[in-house]
Design an enzyme around this catalytic site. Structure first.
Site, mmCIF file in Angstrom:
data_model
loop_
_atom_site.group_PDB
_atom_site.id
_atom_site.type_symbol
_atom_site.label_atom_id
_atom_site.label_comp_id
_atom_site.label_asym_id
_atom_site.label_seq_id
_atom_site.Cartn_x
_atom_site.Cartn_y
_atom_site.Cartn_z
ATOM 1 N N SER A 159 -9.724 6.759 8.591
ATOM 2 C CA SER A 159 -10.428 5.503 8.839
ATOM 3 C C SER A 159 -11.014 5.524 10.247
ATOM 4 O O SER A 159 -10.404 6.087 11.161
ATOM 5 C CB SER A 159 -9.461 4.319 8.731
ATOM 6 O OG SER A 159 -8.721 4.389 7.533
ATOM 7 N N GLU A 242 3.081 2.761 14.010
ATOM 8 C CA GLU A 242 2.203 2.310 12.938
ATOM 9 C C GLU A 242 2.929 1.259 12.097
ATOM 10 O O GLU A 242 2.410 0.202 11.797
ATOM 11 C CB GLU A 242 1.799 3.504 12.062
ATOM 12 C CG GLU A 242 0.950 3.113 10.859
ATOM 13 C CD GLU A 242 0.413 4.315 10.085
ATOM 14 O OE1 GLU A 242 1.084 5.368 10.072
ATOM 15 O OE2 GLU A 242 -0.675 4.193 9.508
ATOM 16 N N GLU A 365 6.024 4.439 -2.541
ATOM 17 C CA GLU A 365 7.133 5.315 -2.956
ATOM 18 C C GLU A 365 7.822 5.907 -1.724
ATOM 19 O O GLU A 365 9.048 5.959 -1.648
ATOM 20 C CB GLU A 365 6.619 6.448 -3.862
ATOM 21 C CG GLU A 365 6.170 5.986 -5.256
ATOM 22 C CD GLU A 365 4.839 5.225 -5.255
ATOM 23 O OE1 GLU A 365 4.045 5.393 -4.303
ATOM 24 O OE2 GLU A 365 4.605 4.457 -6.199
HETATM 25 C C1 LIG Z 1 -7.498 2.961 2.753
HETATM 26 C C2 LIG Z 1 -6.850 4.180 3.297
HETATM 27 C C3 LIG Z 1 -6.959 4.471 4.636
HETATM 28 C C4 LIG Z 1 -6.361 5.611 5.165
HETATM 29 N N1 LIG Z 1 -6.512 5.893 6.494
HETATM 30 C C5 LIG Z 1 -5.977 7.048 7.004
HETATM 31 C C6 LIG Z 1 -6.198 7.409 8.362
HETATM 32 O O1 LIG Z 1 -6.856 6.701 9.123
HETATM 33 N N2 LIG Z 1 -5.671 8.575 8.817
HETATM 34 C C7 LIG Z 1 -4.918 9.388 8.014
HETATM 35 O O2 LIG Z 1 -4.439 10.411 8.487
HETATM 36 N N3 LIG Z 1 -4.692 9.067 6.706
HETATM 37 C C8 LIG Z 1 -5.204 7.921 6.194
HETATM 38 N N4 LIG Z 1 -5.010 7.602 4.854
HETATM 39 C C9 LIG Z 1 -4.304 8.547 4.025
HETATM 40 C C10 LIG Z 1 -2.917 8.121 3.577
HETATM 41 O O3 LIG Z 1 -2.018 8.178 4.642
HETATM 42 C C11 LIG Z 1 -2.521 9.063 2.426
HETATM 43 O O4 LIG Z 1 -3.388 8.814 1.347
HETATM 44 C C12 LIG Z 1 -1.109 8.849 1.983
HETATM 45 O O5 LIG Z 1 -0.203 9.263 2.979
HETATM 46 C C13 LIG Z 1 -0.795 9.570 0.673
HETATM 47 O O6 LIG Z 1 -1.156 10.906 0.721
HETATM 48 P P1 LIG Z 1 -2.040 11.545 -0.447
HETATM 49 O O7 LIG Z 1 -3.248 10.722 -0.598
HETATM 50 O O8 LIG Z 1 -2.193 12.968 -0.171
HETATM 51 O O9 LIG Z 1 -1.164 11.349 -1.749
HETATM 52 P P2 LIG Z 1 0.106 12.203 -2.183
HETATM 53 O O10 LIG Z 1 1.012 12.374 -1.028
HETATM 54 O O11 LIG Z 1 -0.317 13.395 -2.922
HETATM 55 O O12 LIG Z 1 0.783 11.173 -3.189
HETATM 56 C C14 LIG Z 1 0.339 10.980 -4.531
HETATM 57 C C15 LIG Z 1 1.380 10.141 -5.248
HETATM 58 O O13 LIG Z 1 2.643 10.832 -5.232
HETATM 59 C C16 LIG Z 1 3.642 10.028 -4.683
HETATM 60 N N5 LIG Z 1 4.622 10.853 -3.964
HETATM 61 C C17 LIG Z 1 4.383 11.806 -3.035
HETATM 62 N N6 LIG Z 1 5.538 12.275 -2.541
HETATM 63 C C18 LIG Z 1 6.528 11.599 -3.160
HETATM 64 C C19 LIG Z 1 7.948 11.597 -3.065
HETATM 65 N N7 LIG Z 1 8.610 12.402 -2.214
HETATM 66 N N8 LIG Z 1 8.632 10.745 -3.849
HETATM 67 C C20 LIG Z 1 7.997 9.898 -4.698
HETATM 68 N N9 LIG Z 1 6.670 9.852 -4.823
HETATM 69 C C21 LIG Z 1 5.938 10.690 -4.056
HETATM 70 C C22 LIG Z 1 2.900 9.095 -3.755
HETATM 71 O O14 LIG Z 1 3.665 7.907 -3.504
HETATM 72 C C23 LIG Z 1 1.645 8.807 -4.528
HETATM 73 O O15 LIG Z 1 1.864 7.800 -5.468
HETATM 74 C C24 LIG Z 1 -5.615 6.463 4.325
HETATM 75 C C25 LIG Z 1 -5.481 6.150 2.974
HETATM 76 C C26 LIG Z 1 -6.099 5.035 2.442
HETATM 77 C C27 LIG Z 1 -5.954 4.730 0.996
#
Ligand SMILES: Cc1cc2nc3c(=O)[nH]c(=O)nc-3n(C[C@H](O)[C@H](O)[C@H](O)COP(=O)(O)OP(=O)(O)OC[C@H]3O[C@@H](n4cnc5c(N)ncnc54)[C@H](O)[C@@H]3O)c2cc1C
Lengths: 382, 282
Positions: A159, A242, A365
């Site tokens: 973001s 955060e 989660e």
């Molecule tokens: C609007 C928005 C703004 C954002 N802004 C930023 C930003 O400014 N900077 C930045 O660095 N990131 C940012 N993000 C990223 C955000 O931090 C990640 O999307 C988030 O941490 C999840 O990672 P992922 O998308 O890779 O999903 P994944 O980690 O692949 O997760 C996919 C699904 O699997 C589940 N899962 C994963 N691991 C486990 C576990 N151990 N146990 C149970 N369930 C699990 C998750 O809960 C999720 O439902 C932003 C995301 C959004 C949506």
């Protein structure tokens, strides 16, 4: 127990109220606190000049050194006026506190005051295509070249990256070391050669987060936070802030949403008892979140350590906001589909945006894992 | 802004908890010896001190008229109950009953059998009512706050029982608390109870201070805390497996008390209808 303002708190509240009345530009008031980016730099600059940006920051770093209760009051008053918050949320809430905790005197001198004035905007480059919830799996290379670092890799979902001047990133600094000991944390100048930002369009149709590509980006040694290999610990400081500083900001945004929901229901003269039941529930949930935050605030003020009740705030807030915005659409009825200019699209935007709330800043989660393991002391799931 | 109990109140909580662990079903005489009886009738105590006791009594699943007697707030040495939705809790343990028309009757009538066997519900039969002191709105507010606090005690205990169990019990070679289906469900129960705890304390403060939001606060607290207690008990029963479904295990008694609390003085829906009327009218 005393839930009223102390005389000092009441005076501060009045001062903030006066400031907002005199300074809030009518344009941003009309738009409401709809999107972070609506908060223009002028407004943020004014907040900085008035000392409201870094309320709880120590005075030596340009902050007001005020108690946490003032931060809560300030955010409540912003919500009451439906005023946008400071544009530099990442700098104020994450980069700044991390620099205060880990930075050298030169780094503090260089960066902190410009965060407050909104002269420099920050973004967070933590997530990568293959490292989201599992931040420790970051693969962006931060190679030590003797007199500088060379950064190569890709960040995603960042973001503010499209308007940011600096980015905090964590990446692989010591590839041969084990997990948690192999990461390095640096500050990246977003205007440096080799940094490319590509906006990603969100579910709302707005590009509010971005991919960042680093190709042979030369990062000066003085941009290191912590030591090479200490990146995980530094990143934990960022994440602690955060989530730790988020509570009141979240109940303040929910407060705005509940106010707007009630206004909508009044305007539409909602008589359906089921809808009224759900509206009352959202109001109750807001009070529950608000008073839970007050409890955490008191614990924080008395002990310096946030109480366990605070860690659940973000989890609850995100689900409240998702339910509430869908309820608003239901009150609008099927005409909520129309984008032909009837209505301002506020709820349509908010409802779609709310789906990100249970993903950003730690998915629900992951937060449930944290509460289960660190608050309730249950055995680890991994 | 200070949303915490005083150190004296924390001491009172500790004292109450250890006393009630040893004596979960104390007599009114025992409670009087502790100095708890009459805590709301002036003196150095406020409703917040009583709130600590109401919550701890709930946690201990106390089965007597102490809270109702305090809330009725009638002068003299009689022990009072209060008629709730036409039913009188612990009728066999009291001599007088306060009714919502603010009259006091002697505690005569039929004993009823109940799902929660510790409630001692009766139906008033006497017709010797005389005018009582005070206003029903005040009694009702105190009562709603007390029911909310009792529910917080019940819900928190139900979650604690589950946490202890799932941290110990193993299936498929692992502690069952390490499975997210179990831990996340208990997190949701815990969070619901903690949020309603904030509402219950807010409501207690509003009663103590006669704050202008007291009506909304007690309605919000009672509805949310009782629902959270029921949810916490249900999640706890599920996490216990078969043992949680037995008469022998204490959980069912917490659950039945929570179900009583959910209905007493109106289900959440009724309170939310009132809250909505207040929010949407202005
Ligand atoms: C609007 C928005 C703004 C954002 N802004 C930023 C930003 O400014 N900077 C930045 O660095 N990131 C940012 N993000 C990223 C955000 O931090 C990640 O999307 C988030 O941490 C999840 O990672 P992922 O998308 O890779 O999903 P994944 O980690 O692949 O997760 C996919 C699904 O699997 C589940 N899962 C994963 N691991 C486990 C576990 N151990 N146990 C149970 N369930 C699990 C998750 O809960 C999720 O439902 C932003 C995301 C959004 C949506």
């Amino acid at each position: 127990m005393e839930l009223r303002d102390t005389p000092q708190e009441a005076a501060f509240r009045q001062e903030v109220r006066n400031f907002i009345a005199q300074n809030l530009p009518s344009s941003s008031k009309a738009r409401g606190a709809r999107r972070f980016e609506d908060a223009d730099r002028d407004w943020s600059r004014k907040l900085g000049e008035a000392g409201y940006a870094g309320l709880t920051w120590p005075k030596e770093y340009g902050g007001a050194g005020a108690p946490y209760s003032h931060q809560a009051i300030f955010l409540e008053e912003l919500a009451r006026a439906e005023a946008p918050s400071h544009l530099g949320v990442i700098g104020l809430g994450m980069a700044g506190p991390t620099i205060m905790a880990w930075g050298s005197p030169e780094q503090k001198e260089r960066y902190l005051s410009k965060i407050l004035t909104a002269d420099e905007i920050w973004c967070q480059g933590f997530s990568e295509p293959d490292a989201g919830s599992d931040l420790a799996a970051s693969r962006t290379r931060i190679d030590d070249q003797g007199d500088h670092f060379l950064v190569n890799g890709q960040k995603v979902w960042s973001s503010f990256a499209h308007i940011a001047d600096f980015c905090i990133i964590v990446g692989l600094g010591l590839p041969d070391e084990p997990r948690y000991k192999n990461l390095t944390y640096v500050i990246i100048d977003m205007h440096a050669p080799g940094v490319e930002v590509r906006p990603l369009v969100q579910i709302t149709g707005h590009p509010e987060f971005n991919e960042i590509f680093f190709t042979d980006v030369k990062v000066p040694k003085e941009n290191l936070l912590g030591t090479v290999g200490e990146g995980w610990q530094v990143a934990m400081t960022t994440l602690l802030h955060e989530r730790g500083t988020l509570g009141f900001a979240l109940s303040a945004t929910l407060d705005v949403a509940v106010r707007k929901l009630i206004a909508l229901a009044q305007e539409r003269n909602v008589t359906d008892p089921i809808l009224r039941d759900r509206i009352a529930r959202e109001w109750i949930e807001l009070q529950a979140l608000k008073y839970t935050n007050y409890r955490s605030l008191t614990t924080l003020t008395k002990t310096g350590i946030p109480g366990p009740e605070g860690s659940a705030s973000k989890l609850v807030w995100s689900e409240n906001n998702q339910r509430l915005t869908k309820l608003a659409l239901e009150i609008l009825g099927s005409h909520a589909q129309l984008t032909d200019g009837s209505g301002d699209g506020y709820w349509q935007y908010q409802q779609l945006r709310s789906r990100g709330n249970t993903i950003e800043a730690g998915t629900s989660e992951i937060l449930r894992n944290i509460v289960a393991e660190r608050v309730l002391g249950l055995p680890r799931s991994r | 802004m200070d949303f915490s109990f005083t150190s004296e109140q924390d001491d009172l909580r500790r004292e109450a908890r250890s006393f009630l662990e040893a004596n979960p079903s104390p007599s009114m005489e025992q409670l009087a010896e502790l100095g708890w009886v009459g805590i709301l009738q002036g003196g150095d105590f406020t409703f917040l001190d009583a709130a600590v006791l109401f919550e701890e009594l709930g946690r201990a699943l106390y089965d007597g008229p102490y809270a109702l007697n305090e809330i009725a707030g009638q002068p003299g040495d009689d022990v009072w109950s209060i008629e709730i939705d036409g039913l009188v809790p612990h009728m066999d343990q009291v001599s007088r009953v306060l009714t919502p028309d603010m009259r006091g009757s002697s505690a005569h009538g039929d004993s009823l059998t109940t799902v929660d066997e510790t409630l001692g519900l009766g139906r008033l039969a006497s017709n010797d009512a005389v005018a009582a002191h005070g206003e029903w709105v005040d009694v009702e507010r105190r009562l709603l706050a007390a029911l909310a606090l009792e529910a917080v005690g019940i819900g928190a205990k139900a979650i604690e029982l589950a946490l202890a169990y799932v941290s110990d019990r193993e299936q498929f070679g692992k502690k069952i608390g390490s499975y997210q289906a179990i831990s996340h469900s208990l997190v949701d129960g815990y969070v619901a109870v903690e949020l309603s705890r904030s509402l219950a304390y807010w409501a207690a403060w509003c009663v103590a201070e006669d704050d202008e939001q007291v009506g909304l606060a007690v309605a919000a607290a009672k509805s949310q805390a009782a629902e959270a207690a029921v949810l916490a008990c249900e999640k706890s029963i599920q996490a216990h497996g078969g043992i949680g479904f037995t008469w022998e295990h204490p959980l069912h008694r917490y659950y039945k008390r929570a179900l009583w609390l959910e209905g007493a003085l109106g289900y959440g829906r009724e309170h939310r209808a009132e809250i909505a009327a207040s929010l949407l009218s202005s």
